[in-house]
Design an enzyme around this catalytic site. Structure first.
Site, PDB file in Angstrom:
ATOM      1  N   ASN A   1       0.894  -1.315  -0.021  1.00 48.27           N
ATOM      2  CA  ASN A   1      -0.010  -0.187  -0.006  1.00 48.27           C
ATOM      3  C   ASN A   1       0.868   0.935   0.071  1.00 48.27           C
ATOM      4  OD1 ASN A   1      -2.952   0.985   1.749  1.00 48.27           O
ATOM      5  ND2 ASN A   1      -1.601   2.345   1.085  1.00 48.27           N
TER       6      ASN A   1
ATOM      7  N   ASP B   1     -10.258   4.766   0.632  1.00 46.79           N
ATOM      8  CA  ASP B   1     -10.577   4.592   1.762  1.00 46.79           C
ATOM      9  C   ASP B   1     -11.453   6.488   2.022  1.00 46.79           C
ATOM     10  OD1 ASP B   1      -8.345   5.111   1.124  1.00 46.79           O
ATOM     11  OD2 ASP B   1      -7.430   4.267   2.900  1.00 46.79           O
TER      12      ASP B   1
ATOM     13  N   GLU C   1      -4.846  17.182  -2.589  1.00 43.06           N
ATOM     14  CA  GLU C   1      -5.493  16.121  -2.822  1.00 43.06           C
ATOM     15  C   GLU C   1      -6.807  15.759  -3.781  1.00 43.06           C
ATOM     16  OE1 GLU C   1      -5.921  12.477   0.422  1.00 43.06           O
ATOM     17  OE2 GLU C   1      -6.528  13.651   1.775  1.00 43.06           O
TER      18      GLU C   1
END
Length: 520
Positions: free
Chosen positions: A106, A216, A475
């Site tokens: 990850n 997520d 982001e």
């Protein structure tokens, strides 16, 4: 070391506002480059950082290590910025991870080595090879890419369907909280137990699998147990109701389809360069460099698992990769295409509770179109996909919503627009509008191209507004308020930002003739 203040492709942007914006983004790259200390490589047991032979480019903000799928979009930006050596080193670090772990973790910390993320590595290798024509790098990467694909085909196959109808899923069997979010995961588990949630025993595994998706978290993967859909502040979508382990995601399988095509492209490239060394046919190599891997199978809405691919390649292994891609394309059409809704959809495996309510996700459109799967549709369905996307209302003034869920409080739901998904959608729309193999008719081709242009303009405009107001790239953004950063999730909005910079540079390159609408 390969950074320049005036990369040729950025300097060549005709629109002055966008050219200056591109060059300002280019100035951010050196602030995101990190070199792992030698002691990490000598004594890895004393550090949480993973070993790195080459510098890394981090997202920024709280994220001070590399992340797997972020890196794909970062590499795209680095290549546009003429930072070929940096891009190759960043990709080599991930290849090293596969050599060490059998997959790409990850992120670049030891506590991320129990899960992965969307598998873009083969596409990164291919992009670097296209930019550098480095056959040695391609050849050395191929065996490692085989290892990663084997991981997905052994450890991440979805059960419940008879062979060969196996597609892939994200998965975790974790029984402890994520180290990086230990307190938060314990709180989620406690909430599940307090609510009497019957799946409480699997909550920690589902949270880890949710992190592996890269989304997520999102209502897209929540499967009941959390009250009615009319709740607010996330009441209808408690995090403990995640059901990722029993979902076959359309975007994951679209990525793997394009990975298989990329691996075929790389095998054939290596074979052709070997032949070139012997026979000197450099023109053939140049033609292959320009070949889009999505054209290798050709369009066909009637492929079956027993049919041969429409074109043969000189490399036997490349042909085998095409066979794998062909098989996956058939299975995606069989299990993930919804002819009634005129879009692709995640498959919920049998025995799993249904969603709290119908969730329309940008991944239903963006990833399959980007992968070239739209080329397999009949003409009438190609038109219906465009209508369905318009009806979804995912396309907004500040970008495209991640899902149509507005009350979950999760960051991969509305109102957020995530840069990676904007790029995938744009490239998918452009493919349907311009590719020779597109099944869309003339009117629909124009519709796809015009929508791509609209999204590019909206997203670049939002990036530019936010940058001019704050001097920062975020982001994620608010799709309803151009330039406003997004919210929700487990942490405050982060600036930097690696994948946003890469996406912005790519989209600016696409502005072309309509750049004047954005600024002068």
């Amino acid at each position: 070391e390969d950074w320049s203040a005036s990369p040729p492709k950025l300097v060549a942007v005709e629109n002055a506002t966008l050219r200056n914006f591109s060059l300002a983004l280019n100035e951010i790259w050196p602030t995101l480059v990190r070199t792992v200390a030698d002691d990490v490589n000598r004594q890895p047991q004393r550090h949480s950082l993973l070993r790195r032979r080459h510098p890394v480019v981090v997202p920024g903000g709280r994220f001070r290590e590399s992340y797997y799928w972020d890196t794909y979009f970062i590499v795209r930006g680095l290549l546009l910025s003429d930072m070929h050596s940096t891009a190759m080193g960043v990709v080599q670090n991930l290849l090293d991870d596969v050599s060490d772990f059998g997959f790409v973790p990850n992120g670049g910390r030891a506590y991320y080595t129990n899960r992965t993320q969307p598998p873009f590595l083969a596409l990164m290798v291919m992009d670097v090879v296209r930019a550098t024509a480095n056959a040695t790098f391609a050849s050395s990467a191929l065996a490692i890419l085989e290892v990663e694909w084997t991981f997905w085909m052994t450890s991440r196959l979805a059960p419940g369907t008879p062979a060969p109808d196996f597609l892939n899923r994200y998965y975790s069997d974790a029984s402890t909280p994520r180290p990086e979010s230990y307190t938060e995961d314990l709180a989620t588990l406690a909430a599940a137990q307090e609510a009497g949630f019957e799946g409480a025993g699997g909550v920690l595994a589902e949270i880890a699998a949710g992190a592996e998706t890269g989304w997520d978290f999102t209502s897209r993967f929540m499967r009941g147990g959390g009250g009615s859909s009319g709740g607010s502040d996330g009441e209808a979508y408690p995090l403990y109701s995640l059901g990722v382990n029993n979902i076959v995601p359309v975007d994951l399988n679209a990525v793997l389809y394009r990975v298989e095509l990329a691996n075929a492209w790389l095998c054939e490239y290596v074979a052709k360069t070997t032949d070139c060394d012997r026979d000197g046919d450099e023109e053939e190599i140049g033609t292959w460099i320009d070949t889009d891997e999505r054209t290798l199978l050709g369009p066909s809405s009637s492929l079956s698992l027993s049919q041969p691919p429409p074109s043969a390649l000189s490399s036997p292994r490349a042909q085998e990769w095409l066979d794998a891609a062909r098989d996956r394309r058939v299975l995606i059409e069989r299990h993930l295409w919804d002819p009634q809704a005129a879009r692709w959809r995640d498959l919920t495996l049998q025995g799993t509770p249904p969603p709290v309510q119908e969730v329309v996700a940008l991944s239903d459109f963006a990833a399959p179109l980007w992968a070239g799967l739209g080329g397999d549709l009949p003409k009438v369905d190609a038109a219906r996909v465009l209508v369905a996307l318009d009806a979804s209302e995912l396309v907004q003034s500040g970008g495209c919503l991640t899902t149509n869920t507005t009350n979950s409080s999760q960051q991969w739901d509305a109102p957020n627009a995530w840069p990676p998904l904007q790029l995938l959608l744009v490239e998918g729309l452009r493919w349907m509008g311009q590719a020779p193999s597109s099944p869309a008719g003339g009117v629909e081709r124009r519709g796809y191209s015009q929508l791509a242009e609209q999204v590019v303009s909206s997203v670049v405009d939002a990036f530019l507004i936010g940058f001019e107001e704050s001097g920062m790239m975020y982001e994620k953004y608010d799709a309803f308020v151009p330039g406003q950063y997004g919210g929700g999730g487990e942490y405050t909005p982060q600036a930097g930002f690696g994948w946003t910079n890469g996406v912005a540079l790519e989209l600016i390159q696409l502005c072309g003739d309509f750049a004047g609408r954005i600024g002068g």
